[in-house]
Design a protein around this motif. Structure first.
Motif, PDB file in Angstrom:
ATOM      1  N   ALA A  58     -34.584 -40.559  28.632  1.00 38.98           N
ATOM      2  CA  ALA A  58     -35.247 -41.912  28.584  1.00 38.98           C
ATOM      3  C   ALA A  58     -36.651 -41.564  28.026  1.00 38.98           C
ATOM      4  O   ALA A  58     -37.134 -42.592  27.153  1.00 38.98           O
ATOM      5  CB  ALA A  58     -35.254 -42.435  29.746  1.00 38.98           C
ATOM      6  N   ARG A  59     -37.375 -40.664  28.368  1.00 36.78           N
ATOM      7  CA  ARG A  59     -38.844 -40.533  27.903  1.00 36.78           C
ATOM      8  C   ARG A  59     -38.804 -40.110  26.450  1.00 36.78           C
ATOM      9  O   ARG A  59     -39.619 -40.718  25.773  1.00 36.78           O
ATOM     10  CB  ARG A  59     -39.641 -39.206  28.716  1.00 36.78           C
ATOM     11  CG  ARG A  59     -40.857 -39.114  28.420  1.00 36.78           C
ATOM     12  CD  ARG A  59     -41.853 -40.083  28.479  1.00 36.78           C
ATOM     13  NE  ARG A  59     -43.033 -39.947  27.825  1.00 36.78           N
ATOM     14  CZ  ARG A  59     -44.013 -40.968  27.351  1.00 36.78           C
ATOM     15  NH1 ARG A  59     -43.344 -41.985  27.326  1.00 36.78           N
ATOM     16  NH2 ARG A  59     -45.076 -40.502  26.874  1.00 36.78           N
ATOM     17  N   ILE A  60     -37.768 -39.316  26.045  1.00 37.87           N
ATOM     18  CA  ILE A  60     -37.667 -38.857  24.374  1.00 37.87           C
ATOM     19  C   ILE A  60     -37.497 -40.121  23.604  1.00 37.87           C
ATOM     20  O   ILE A  60     -38.006 -40.501  22.774  1.00 37.87           O
ATOM     21  CB  ILE A  60     -36.758 -37.699  24.404  1.00 37.87           C
ATOM     22  CG1 ILE A  60     -37.110 -36.437  24.971  1.00 37.87           C
ATOM     23  CG2 ILE A  60     -36.275 -37.485  22.978  1.00 37.87           C
ATOM     24  CD1 ILE A  60     -35.956 -35.570  24.977  1.00 37.87           C
ATOM     25  N   ALA A 116     -32.958 -33.353  16.508  1.00 36.89           N
ATOM     26  CA  ALA A 116     -32.008 -34.318  16.398  1.00 36.89           C
ATOM     27  C   ALA A 116     -32.455 -35.230  17.601  1.00 36.89           C
ATOM     28  O   ALA A 116     -32.131 -36.445  17.427  1.00 36.89           O
ATOM     29  CB  ALA A 116     -30.573 -33.692  16.894  1.00 36.89           C
ATOM     30  N   ASP A 117     -33.117 -34.847  18.575  1.00 36.78           N
ATOM     31  CA  ASP A 117     -33.380 -35.779  19.857  1.00 36.78           C
ATOM     32  C   ASP A 117     -34.509 -36.722  19.206  1.00 36.78           C
ATOM     33  O   ASP A 117     -34.705 -37.633  19.887  1.00 36.78           O
ATOM     34  CB  ASP A 117     -33.875 -35.014  20.971  1.00 36.78           C
ATOM     35  CG  ASP A 117     -33.146 -34.114  21.641  1.00 36.78           C
ATOM     36  OD1 ASP A 117     -31.738 -34.473  21.677  1.00 36.78           O
ATOM     37  OD2 ASP A 117     -33.238 -33.174  22.222  1.00 36.78           O
ATOM     38  N   LEU A 118     -35.257 -36.167  18.226  1.00 36.32           N
ATOM     39  CA  LEU A 118     -36.315 -37.223  17.772  1.00 36.32           C
ATOM     40  C   LEU A 118     -35.957 -38.027  16.592  1.00 36.32           C
ATOM     41  O   LEU A 118     -36.867 -38.618  16.169  1.00 36.32           O
ATOM     42  CB  LEU A 118     -37.705 -36.147  17.390  1.00 36.32           C
ATOM     43  CG  LEU A 118     -37.797 -35.309  18.669  1.00 36.32           C
ATOM     44  CD1 LEU A 118     -39.168 -34.347  18.047  1.00 36.32           C
ATOM     45  CD2 LEU A 118     -38.415 -36.142  19.754  1.00 36.32           C
ATOM     46  N   GLY A 119     -34.695 -37.928  16.203  1.00 29.15           N
ATOM     47  CA  GLY A 119     -34.161 -38.593  15.205  1.00 29.15           C
ATOM     48  C   GLY A 119     -34.263 -38.038  13.849  1.00 29.15           C
ATOM     49  O   GLY A 119     -33.817 -38.692  12.837  1.00 29.15           O
ATOM     50  N   LEU A 120     -34.479 -36.615  13.669  1.00 29.66           N
ATOM     51  CA  LEU A 120     -34.664 -35.928  12.596  1.00 29.66           C
ATOM     52  C   LEU A 120     -33.249 -35.327  12.330  1.00 29.66           C
ATOM     53  O   LEU A 120     -32.475 -35.142  13.154  1.00 29.66           O
ATOM     54  CB  LEU A 120     -35.776 -34.686  12.592  1.00 29.66           C
ATOM     55  CG  LEU A 120     -37.015 -35.254  12.873  1.00 29.66           C
ATOM     56  CD1 LEU A 120     -37.965 -34.219  13.182  1.00 29.66           C
ATOM     57  CD2 LEU A 120     -37.618 -35.755  11.630  1.00 29.66           C
ATOM     58  N   THR A 121     -33.039 -34.761  11.198  1.00 29.38           N
ATOM     59  CA  THR A 121     -31.739 -34.296  10.684  1.00 29.38           C
ATOM     60  C   THR A 121     -31.825 -32.915  10.356  1.00 29.38           C
ATOM     61  O   THR A 121     -33.127 -32.636   9.985  1.00 29.38           O
ATOM     62  CB  THR A 121     -31.023 -35.021   9.530  1.00 29.38           C
ATOM     63  OG1 THR A 121     -31.887 -35.009   8.382  1.00 29.38           O
ATOM     64  CG2 THR A 121     -30.838 -36.345   9.999  1.00 29.38           C
ATOM     65  N   SER A 122     -31.093 -31.980  10.213  1.00 28.50           N
ATOM     66  CA  SER A 122     -31.091 -30.741   9.506  1.00 28.50           C
ATOM     67  C   SER A 122     -30.756 -30.599   8.024  1.00 28.50           C
ATOM     68  O   SER A 122     -29.640 -31.277   7.471  1.00 28.50           O
ATOM     69  CB  SER A 122     -30.165 -29.830  10.440  1.00 28.50           C
ATOM     70  OG  SER A 122     -30.318 -28.363  10.076  1.00 28.50           O
ATOM     71  N   ALA A 157     -36.851 -41.057  11.557  1.00 25.89           N
ATOM     72  CA  ALA A 157     -35.471 -41.486  11.452  1.00 25.89           C
ATOM     73  C   ALA A 157     -34.915 -40.955  10.255  1.00 25.89           C
ATOM     74  O   ALA A 157     -35.495 -41.436   9.230  1.00 25.89           O
ATOM     75  CB  ALA A 157     -35.129 -43.011  11.810  1.00 25.89           C
ATOM     76  N   GLY A 158     -33.732 -40.080  10.319  1.00 29.71           N
ATOM     77  CA  GLY A 158     -33.431 -39.751   9.032  1.00 29.71           C
ATOM     78  C   GLY A 158     -33.976 -38.480   8.026  1.00 29.71           C
ATOM     79  O   GLY A 158     -33.530 -38.077   7.294  1.00 29.71           O
ATOM     80  N   LYS A 159     -35.248 -38.165   8.651  1.00 28.14           N
ATOM     81  CA  LYS A 159     -35.847 -37.275   7.903  1.00 28.14           C
ATOM     82  C   LYS A 159     -35.430 -35.929   8.145  1.00 28.14           C
ATOM     83  O   LYS A 159     -34.946 -35.585   9.099  1.00 28.14           O
ATOM     84  CB  LYS A 159     -37.439 -37.343   8.245  1.00 28.14           C
ATOM     85  CG  LYS A 159     -38.227 -38.420   7.807  1.00 28.14           C
ATOM     86  CD  LYS A 159     -38.192 -38.760   6.180  1.00 28.14           C
ATOM     87  CE  LYS A 159     -39.176 -39.884   5.717  1.00 28.14           C
ATOM     88  NZ  LYS A 159     -38.872 -41.178   6.098  1.00 28.14           N
TER      89      LYS A 159
END
Length: 330
Positions: free
Chosen positions: A181-183, A226-232, A194-196
């Motif tokens: 929830a906090r993340i 990934a938890d933060l909306g980033l991608t690999s 998002a998506g970066k």
């Protein structure tokens, strides 16, 4: 995180996820059987004395209100050299607890020191235990080892495995929910992430940029992206050997990483300037645009490897650094 205001903010965030010291475990059914990469561990009755080895496993019992009898001393990211990371020290104070026995793991696990604490269970869900390490520790007490691969257990799996070994599986799930929830709250405030695609480089030598060593999708630092909306980036996945948590490539191939939006590494301003002035490094668009996150030997740099107590401590500052780099990369 410097200054009294930062400390108070971190303490307030930690209060959102910690379980009060008086909280007791819900009834668990014994024996508890835990299957992991090194075998099967059977815990016949509720452990009263919990010891932990390797990085951060002690944060699970501490977050759940249980003070271990022995823990691994912090070997890096420890500002005052007392063997405790700031969020661990703060949690012990909040619990009104003495510092547990600190195991010096500079030369590997100190089996005699672990045995001297007389544990009922040894938590090591996030570790690189060898087969020999596991068998030796198992002669002391039941051991909760990593579920799949060495140093590849993400923070959720670490909580689940270690909490189960303590007979506190339900409490572990509740802790995960609070951290999630906090993340979500913090990451949701930075839609530019998002998506970066982010690449996490290991330590670089400013005097020698000939090799890029990076963490793979199997490493907890990258999983946290990934938890933060980033991608690999696909380029990173292509350069990773199966099952490995890290890899390396010659800098001559750096132009292959043209799908990287954010470049994250450990280093100082000297390294930043070296990257920005190196003709070969500048062939990676993320570097050329200055989309760099330079992590130091401080709380944020240490907390980039997410753990139950470090997440609320560094989350705001870490996400802010990533978001700034994402904006520069646009």
């Amino acid at each position: 995180m410097a200054g009294i205001n930062g400390f108070l903010r971190a303490a307030a965030m930690l209060a959102l996820v910690w379980v009060p010291a008086a909280a007791g475990a819900q009834d668990a059914q014994y024996p508890i059987v835990i299957k992991h990469a090194l075998g099967t561990t059977v815990i016949e009755e509720k452990p009263e004395r919990v010891a932990t080895v390797a990085w951060a496993n002690h944060e699970v019992p501490l977050a759940l209100g249980v003070v271990p009898v022995g823990i691994a001393a912090a070997g890096f990211g420890d500002p005052d050299g007392d063997g405790l990371l700031p969020w661990v020290e703060a949690r012990l104070k909040e619990l009104g607890a003495e510092v547990p026995a600190l195991f010096d793991e500079g030369d590997g696990i100190d089996f005699e020191a672990v045995a001297a604490t007389e544990p009922d269970v040894i938590l090591a869900a996030y570790s690189g235990l060898s087969r020999a390490d596991y068998e030796t520790l198992s002669m002391i007490a039941p051991v909760v080892a990593y579920p799949d691969s060495p140093w590849a257990t993400d923070w959720r799996a670490m909580i689940r495995a270690n909490a189960t070994g303590m007979g506190m599986a339900a409490e572990g799930e509740a802790l995960i929910d609070r951290l999630d929830a906090r993340i979500g709250e913090v990451a949701g405030g930075h839609p530019e992430l998002a998506g970066k695609a982010a690449m996490f480089i290991t330590h670089l030598d400013a005097s020698d940029l000939s090799v890029l060593r990076f963490y793979s999708d199997n490493d907890t630092r990258v999983k946290f992206f990934a938890d933060l909306g980033l991608t690999s980036p696909q380029s990173v996945r292509d350069a990773t050997a199966a099952g490995q948590y890290a890899g390396e490539v010659s800098a001559e191939l750096i132009d292959r990483f043209d799908d990287v939006d954010i470049f994250v590494t450990y280093g100082d301003e000297n390294l930043r300037q070296r990257l920005l002035s190196d003709p070969l490094a500048l062939q990676m668009p993320a570097i050329a645009k200055g989309a760099l996150v330079m992590l130091g030997n401080d709380a944020v740099g240490t907390g980039a490897n997410p753990t139950p107590l470090s997440i609320p401590w560094v989350l705001d500052d870490y996400v802010a650094l990533l978001a700034d780099a994402a904006r520069k990369g646009e």
